[in-house]
Design a protein around this motif. Sequence first.
Motif, PDB file in Angstrom:
ATOM      1  N   GLY A  99       0.821  -1.211   0.000  1.00 35.85           N
ATOM      2  CA  GLY A  99       0.000   0.000   0.000  1.00 35.85           C
ATOM      3  C   GLY A  99       0.848   1.251   0.000  1.00 35.85           C
ATOM      4  N   ASP A 100       0.163   2.358  -0.241  1.00 35.22           N
ATOM      5  CA  ASP A 100       0.819   3.653  -0.402  1.00 35.22           C
ATOM      6  C   ASP A 100       0.570   4.512   0.835  1.00 35.22           C
ATOM      7  OD1 ASP A 100       1.261   6.450  -1.361  1.00 35.22           O
ATOM      8  OD2 ASP A 100       1.586   5.393  -3.256  1.00 35.22           O
ATOM      9  N   VAL A 101       1.606   5.244   1.250  1.00 34.97           N
ATOM     10  CA  VAL A 101       1.455   6.116   2.431  1.00 34.97           C
ATOM     11  C   VAL A 101       0.375   7.180   2.206  1.00 34.97           C
ATOM     12  CG1 VAL A 101       3.252   7.769   1.725  1.00 34.97           C
ATOM     13  CG2 VAL A 101       2.758   7.442   4.164  1.00 34.97           C
ATOM     14  N   HIS A 102       0.115   7.513   0.936  1.00 38.74           N
ATOM     15  CA  HIS A 102      -0.896   8.551   0.676  1.00 38.74           C
ATOM     16  C   HIS A 102      -2.312   8.028   0.846  1.00 38.74           C
ATOM     17  CE1 HIS A 102       2.750   9.782  -1.606  1.00 38.74           C
ATOM     18  NE2 HIS A 102       2.428  10.966  -1.110  1.00 38.74           N
ATOM     19  N   GLU A 103      -2.449   6.726   0.980  1.00 39.74           N
ATOM     20  CA  GLU A 103      -3.780   6.105   1.158  1.00 39.74           C
ATOM     21  C   GLU A 103      -3.556   4.809   1.937  1.00 39.74           C
ATOM     22  OE1 GLU A 103      -7.540   5.292  -1.834  1.00 39.74           O
ATOM     23  OE2 GLU A 103      -5.726   6.279  -2.549  1.00 39.74           O
ATOM     24  N   ILE A 104      -3.251   4.933   3.200  1.00 41.22           N
ATOM     25  CA  ILE A 104      -2.840   3.758   3.984  1.00 41.22           C
ATOM     26  C   ILE A 104      -4.041   2.823   4.164  1.00 41.22           C
ATOM     27  CG2 ILE A 104      -1.906   2.977   6.213  1.00 41.22           C
ATOM     28  CD1 ILE A 104      -0.493   5.707   6.461  1.00 41.22           C
ATOM     29  N   PRO A 105      -3.899   1.567   3.750  1.00 44.45           N
ATOM     30  CA  PRO A 105      -5.054   0.655   3.800  1.00 44.45           C
ATOM     31  C   PRO A 105      -5.288   0.089   5.202  1.00 44.45           C
ATOM     32  CG  PRO A 105      -3.178  -0.428   2.750  1.00 44.45           C
ATOM     33  CD  PRO A 105      -2.720   0.954   3.113  1.00 44.45           C
ATOM     34  N   LEU A 106      -5.467   0.989   6.170  1.00 48.90           N
ATOM     35  CA  LEU A 106      -5.728   0.585   7.563  1.00 48.90           C
ATOM     36  C   LEU A 106      -6.800   1.500   8.142  1.00 48.90           C
ATOM     37  CD1 LEU A 106      -2.091   0.046   8.969  1.00 48.90           C
ATOM     38  CD2 LEU A 106      -3.796  -1.729   8.495  1.00 48.90           C
ATOM     39  N   PRO A 107      -7.563   1.004   9.118  1.00 46.25           N
ATOM     40  CA  PRO A 107      -8.613   1.848   9.718  1.00 46.25           C
ATOM     41  C   PRO A 107      -8.042   2.985  10.570  1.00 46.25           C
ATOM     42  CG  PRO A 107      -8.812  -0.476  10.404  1.00 46.25           C
ATOM     43  CD  PRO A 107      -7.533  -0.351   9.673  1.00 46.25           C
ATOM     44  N   ASP A 108      -8.872   3.983  10.835  1.00 47.13           N
ATOM     45  CA  ASP A 108      -8.504   5.091  11.728  1.00 47.13           C
ATOM     46  C   ASP A 108      -8.072   4.516  13.082  1.00 47.13           C
ATOM     47  OD1 ASP A 108      -9.676   6.482   9.676  1.00 47.13           O
ATOM     48  OD2 ASP A 108     -11.275   7.377  10.882  1.00 47.13           O
ATOM     49  N   GLY A 109      -7.082   5.124  13.691  1.00 47.64           N
ATOM     50  CA  GLY A 109      -6.722   4.806  15.080  1.00 47.64           C
ATOM     51  C   GLY A 109      -6.199   3.400  15.300  1.00 47.64           C
ATOM     52  N   SER A 110      -5.615   2.774  14.270  1.00 50.90           N
ATOM     53  CA  SER A 110      -5.232   1.358  14.419  1.00 50.90           C
ATOM     54  C   SER A 110      -3.744   1.131  14.673  1.00 50.90           C
ATOM     55  CB  SER A 110      -5.663   0.574  13.175  1.00 50.90           C
ATOM     56  OG  SER A 110      -5.101   1.159  12.020  1.00 50.90           O
ATOM     57  N   VAL A 111      -2.974   2.235  14.833  1.00 51.40           N
ATOM     58  CA  VAL A 111      -1.514   2.094  14.957  1.00 51.40           C
ATOM     59  C   VAL A 111      -1.027   2.874  16.191  1.00 51.40           C
ATOM     60  CG1 VAL A 111       0.673   2.770  13.848  1.00 51.40           C
ATOM     61  CG2 VAL A 111      -1.187   1.825  12.463  1.00 51.40           C
ATOM     62  N   TRP A 123       8.075  10.505  -1.129  1.00 48.46           N
ATOM     63  CA  TRP A 123       6.629  10.720  -1.075  1.00 48.46           C
ATOM     64  C   TRP A 123       6.276  11.982  -1.857  1.00 48.46           C
ATOM     65  CZ3 TRP A 123       6.080   9.933   4.976  1.00 48.46           C
ATOM     66  CH2 TRP A 123       6.468   8.616   5.279  1.00 48.46           C
ATOM     67  N   GLU A 124       5.247  11.876  -2.707  1.00 53.28           N
ATOM     68  CA  GLU A 124       4.943  12.985  -3.614  1.00 53.28           C
ATOM     69  C   GLU A 124       4.173  14.113  -2.938  1.00 53.28           C
ATOM     70  OE1 GLU A 124       3.048  11.214  -6.988  1.00 53.28           O
ATOM     71  OE2 GLU A 124       4.962  10.251  -7.554  1.00 53.28           O
ATOM     72  N   ASP A 125       3.395  13.793  -1.925  1.00 53.09           N
ATOM     73  CA  ASP A 125       2.521  14.793  -1.317  1.00 53.09           C
ATOM     74  C   ASP A 125       2.657  14.647   0.206  1.00 53.09           C
ATOM     75  OD1 ASP A 125       0.418  16.278  -0.331  1.00 53.09           O
ATOM     76  OD2 ASP A 125      -1.016  15.625  -1.855  1.00 53.09           O
ATOM     77  N   LEU A 126       3.624  15.388   0.772  1.00 55.19           N
ATOM     78  CA  LEU A 126       3.908  15.208   2.210  1.00 55.19           C
ATOM     79  C   LEU A 126       2.727  15.586   3.103  1.00 55.19           C
ATOM     80  CD1 LEU A 126       7.661  16.236   2.673  1.00 55.19           C
ATOM     81  CD2 LEU A 126       6.664  13.960   2.601  1.00 55.19           C
ATOM     82  N   PRO A 127       1.989  16.705   2.813  1.00 53.01           N
ATOM     83  CA  PRO A 127       0.839  17.009   3.680  1.00 53.01           C
ATOM     84  C   PRO A 127      -0.170  15.857   3.708  1.00 53.01           C
ATOM     85  CG  PRO A 127       1.388  18.924   2.329  1.00 53.01           C
ATOM     86  CD  PRO A 127       2.245  17.795   1.833  1.00 53.01           C
ATOM     87  N   ARG A 128      -0.417  15.274   2.539  1.00 59.20           N
ATOM     88  CA  ARG A 128      -1.381  14.164   2.497  1.00 59.20           C
ATOM     89  C   ARG A 128      -0.821  12.933   3.229  1.00 59.20           C
ATOM     90  NH1 ARG A 128      -3.950  11.478  -2.895  1.00 59.20           N
ATOM     91  NH2 ARG A 128      -4.835   9.676  -1.844  1.00 59.20           N
TER      92      ARG A 128
END
Length: 213
Positions: A99-111, A123-128
């Motif tokens: 997966g990509d850091v810009h769209e992490i395939p994990l639920p909110d609050g799971s880490v 990473w192309e879009d650091l704010p995102r």
Amino acid sequence: MGYVPGRFDRDGAEDMDRIAKTIFAPVYPVIARQIIEQCGFSRGRCLDIGSGPGSLGIALAQASDLAVTLLDSSPEMIAVAGGNVREAGLSARVALLSGDVHEIPLPDGSVDLAVSRGSLFFWEDLPRAFSEIHRVLAPGGKTYVGGGFGTAELRDAIAATMERANPEWRSFRDRNLGTDNRERVAGILADLGFCHRLVSDDSGFWIVMEKER
Ligand code: SAM
């Protein structure tokens, strides 16, 4: 084939794996100890973002009771990381995730702890990317995201070896870890307004974000 920064296909994954097991090998246990010390986590759920062959996540699992997920956008890196996890006998505690850091395939609050070494420079879009990392952090969760070699001695020894193989390597490193880029990343973090502090010393350049409880 010599190591070429930014090449993450099959040849790139094999080269990264080779240097991670030789020239860079001493760096990962040192950084793993620094992460545990700086962030105060030795159990919980850890995400290693842009894990490559998985050396940092594996070193963290070996130094703690953390359950680690290795995330990388390159399927070839994930395939190599899978072999390393099995070889280390850590399949029960280290998982793999494409997966990509810009769209992490994990639920909110799971880490609880998000770590990353040497990946944010791609990473192309650091704010995102940082917003995504913040989204997956649990309340009280922390990051240790950046780049570096752990100590000045390791940094200088690795630079000497890498430069012999690829004269471009020092300018690549200086671009990523130099003052201009540190200030650019610091500005982005300040604009985002997430609670954080920066570690900028001989260990490298690291962003320690903490999610509000
Ligand atoms: N963290 C490892 C280490 O220190 O040995 C690997 C570092 S390697 C220089 C950078 C890694 O970041 C590569 O494995 C690459 O596939 C991954 N990467 C680059 N862009 C990414 C993105 N947008 N999302 C997730 N991983 C990414």
